[in-house]
Design a protein around this motif. Sequence first.
Motif, short mmCIF file in Angstrom:
data_model
loop_
_atom_site.label_atom_id
_atom_site.label_comp_id
_atom_site.label_asym_id
_atom_site.label_seq_id
_atom_site.Cartn_x
_atom_site.Cartn_y
_atom_site.Cartn_z
N GLU A 23 0.80 -1.23 0.00
CA GLU A 23 0.00 0.00 0.00
C GLU A 23 0.84 1.29 0.00
O GLU A 23 0.49 2.23 -0.70
CB GLU A 23 -1.00 0.01 1.14
N PRO A 24 1.96 1.38 0.72
CA PRO A 24 2.75 2.62 0.65
C PRO A 24 3.23 2.94 -0.77
O PRO A 24 3.29 4.11 -1.16
CB PRO A 24 3.93 2.36 1.60
N PHE A 25 3.56 1.92 -1.54
CA PHE A 25 3.96 2.14 -2.94
C PHE A 25 2.82 2.77 -3.73
O PHE A 25 3.01 3.76 -4.44
CB PHE A 25 4.37 0.80 -3.58
N TRP A 26 1.63 2.20 -3.59
CA TRP A 26 0.47 2.68 -4.35
C TRP A 26 -0.01 4.05 -3.88
O TRP A 26 -0.44 4.87 -4.67
CB TRP A 26 -0.65 1.64 -4.32
N GLU A 27 0.07 4.30 -2.58
CA GLU A 27 -0.31 5.62 -2.06
C GLU A 27 0.64 6.69 -2.60
O GLU A 27 0.21 7.80 -2.96
CB GLU A 27 -0.33 5.63 -0.54
N ALA A 28 1.93 6.39 -2.66
CA ALA A 28 2.90 7.34 -3.23
C ALA A 28 2.61 7.58 -4.71
O ALA A 28 2.67 8.71 -5.19
CB ALA A 28 4.32 6.81 -3.04
N ALA A 29 2.28 6.51 -5.43
CA ALA A 29 1.98 6.65 -6.87
C ALA A 29 0.78 7.56 -7.10
O ALA A 29 0.75 8.30 -8.09
CB ALA A 29 1.74 5.27 -7.49
N LYS A 30 -0.21 7.52 -6.21
CA LYS A 30 -1.36 8.43 -6.33
C LYS A 30 -0.90 9.89 -6.38
O LYS A 30 -1.55 10.73 -6.99
CB LYS A 30 -2.32 8.27 -5.15
N ASN A 31 0.20 10.18 -5.71
CA ASN A 31 0.76 11.53 -5.67
C ASN A 31 1.89 11.73 -6.69
O ASN A 31 2.69 12.65 -6.55
CB ASN A 31 1.27 11.84 -4.26
N HIS A 32 1.96 10.82 -7.66
CA HIS A 32 2.99 10.86 -8.71
C HIS A 32 4.39 10.89 -8.10
O HIS A 32 5.27 11.63 -8.54
CB HIS A 32 2.77 12.05 -9.65
N ASP A 126 6.26 7.96 -15.95
CA ASP A 126 5.06 8.61 -16.45
C ASP A 126 3.91 7.97 -15.68
O ASP A 126 4.05 6.86 -15.18
CB ASP A 126 4.93 8.36 -17.96
N TRP A 127 2.78 8.64 -15.58
CA TRP A 127 1.73 8.16 -14.69
C TRP A 127 0.45 7.89 -15.47
O TRP A 127 0.03 8.71 -16.27
CB TRP A 127 1.48 9.17 -13.58
N THR A 128 -0.18 6.75 -15.21
CA THR A 128 -1.42 6.34 -15.88
C THR A 128 -2.51 6.13 -14.84
O THR A 128 -2.38 5.24 -13.98
CB THR A 128 -1.21 5.02 -16.65
N PRO A 129 -3.58 6.94 -14.86
CA PRO A 129 -4.70 6.68 -13.96
C PRO A 129 -5.33 5.32 -14.29
O PRO A 129 -5.48 4.97 -15.47
CB PRO A 129 -5.68 7.82 -14.26
N ILE A 130 -5.66 4.56 -13.25
CA ILE A 130 -6.29 3.26 -13.43
C ILE A 130 -7.55 3.21 -12.57
O ILE A 130 -7.94 4.20 -11.97
CB ILE A 130 -5.32 2.10 -13.11
N GLN A 131 -8.17 2.05 -12.50
CA GLN A 131 -9.43 1.91 -11.77
C GLN A 131 -9.31 2.27 -10.29
O GLN A 131 -8.23 2.17 -9.70
CB GLN A 131 -9.94 0.48 -11.89
N ASP A 132 -10.44 2.65 -9.71
CA ASP A 132 -10.59 2.88 -8.28
C ASP A 132 -9.73 4.02 -7.74
O ASP A 132 -9.37 4.03 -6.56
CB ASP A 132 -10.33 1.59 -7.49
N GLY A 133 -9.34 4.97 -8.60
CA GLY A 133 -8.57 6.13 -8.16
C GLY A 133 -7.09 5.91 -7.98
O GLY A 133 -6.37 6.80 -7.54
N TRP A 134 -6.59 4.72 -8.33
CA TRP A 134 -5.17 4.44 -8.22
C TRP A 134 -4.44 4.99 -9.45
O TRP A 134 -5.06 5.30 -10.47
CB TRP A 134 -4.92 2.94 -8.08
N LEU A 136 -0.89 4.20 -11.90
CA LEU A 136 0.12 3.20 -12.24
C LEU A 136 1.36 3.88 -12.79
O LEU A 136 1.26 4.68 -13.72
CB LEU A 136 -0.46 2.24 -13.29
N PRO A 137 2.55 3.58 -12.25
CA PRO A 137 3.76 4.12 -12.87
C PRO A 137 4.09 3.34 -14.15
O PRO A 137 4.17 2.12 -14.13
CB PRO A 137 4.84 3.92 -11.81
N ASN A 138 4.19 4.06 -15.23
CA ASN A 138 4.70 3.54 -16.49
C ASN A 138 5.92 4.38 -16.82
O ASN A 138 6.27 5.29 -16.07
CB ASN A 138 3.65 3.60 -17.59
N PHE A 139 6.56 4.11 -17.92
CA PHE A 139 7.77 4.86 -18.27
C PHE A 139 7.72 5.29 -19.72
O PHE A 139 7.05 4.66 -20.53
CB PHE A 139 9.02 3.99 -18.01
N ARG A 140 8.42 6.39 -20.00
CA ARG A 140 8.56 6.84 -21.37
C ARG A 140 10.04 7.01 -21.67
O ARG A 140 10.83 7.20 -20.76
CB ARG A 140 7.76 8.12 -21.63
N LYS A 141 10.35 6.94 -22.95
CA LYS A 141 11.74 7.09 -23.37
C LYS A 141 12.25 8.44 -22.88
O LYS A 141 11.60 9.45 -23.03
CB LYS A 141 11.85 7.00 -24.89
#
Length: 142
Positions: A23-32, A126-134, A136-141
Motif C-alpha cells: 500500500e505505501p507504494f500505491w499511495e505514493a503513486a497516487k501523488n505521482h 510517467d503516470w497512468t490513472p487506473i481503476q478505483d482512483g489508483w 500506475l507508474p509507467n515509463f517513457r523514453k
Amino acid sequence: MTYGPARALPGEQIQITTNPDTEPFWEAAKNHRLTACQCAACGHFRMPPSPYCPECQSAEKRWPTLPGTGTVFSYAICNKNPKTGEDYVYVPIVVDLDEAPGTRLNANVTGCDAEDVTIGMKVTVDWTPIQDGWVLPNFRKA
C-alpha cells in the motif's frame, strides 16, 4: 516489422489490489511519487515489498522518493490487448530503477515506436490513472 507507437494499456482495464506491504507504494503513486521498499536497518531495497528484509530479516521499512528514472533491463513487444484481444501495440518492460540498487519494476513504455525500444534504453516515469482512483507508474523514453 513496423509496429508504430508504443502505448500504455488502457487504465480503465487495470485494477490492482493492495496489502499492508504494498500500500505505501500505491499511495505514493497516487501523488505521482515513485518509491521502493527499503530496509530501514541495512538499506537493502526490495521490490516487490515483503514483510521482512531478505538480507537482515528486519521488519523495519522506509519508502524513499526515487528520481523516477531507470534503464530498460528487458522488454517484449505485444500487439494484442490482453483483455479484449483487439489490435493494440504495447511494450511491457522491466526497469532497473536508478538510485535503488537491485530494484526492478514491471511497467509499460511509451514515447517511442515499439521497435525503437532497446535493452539499456534510458526511461523516465510517467503516470497512468487506473481503476478505483489508483495511479500506475509507467515509463517513457528519456
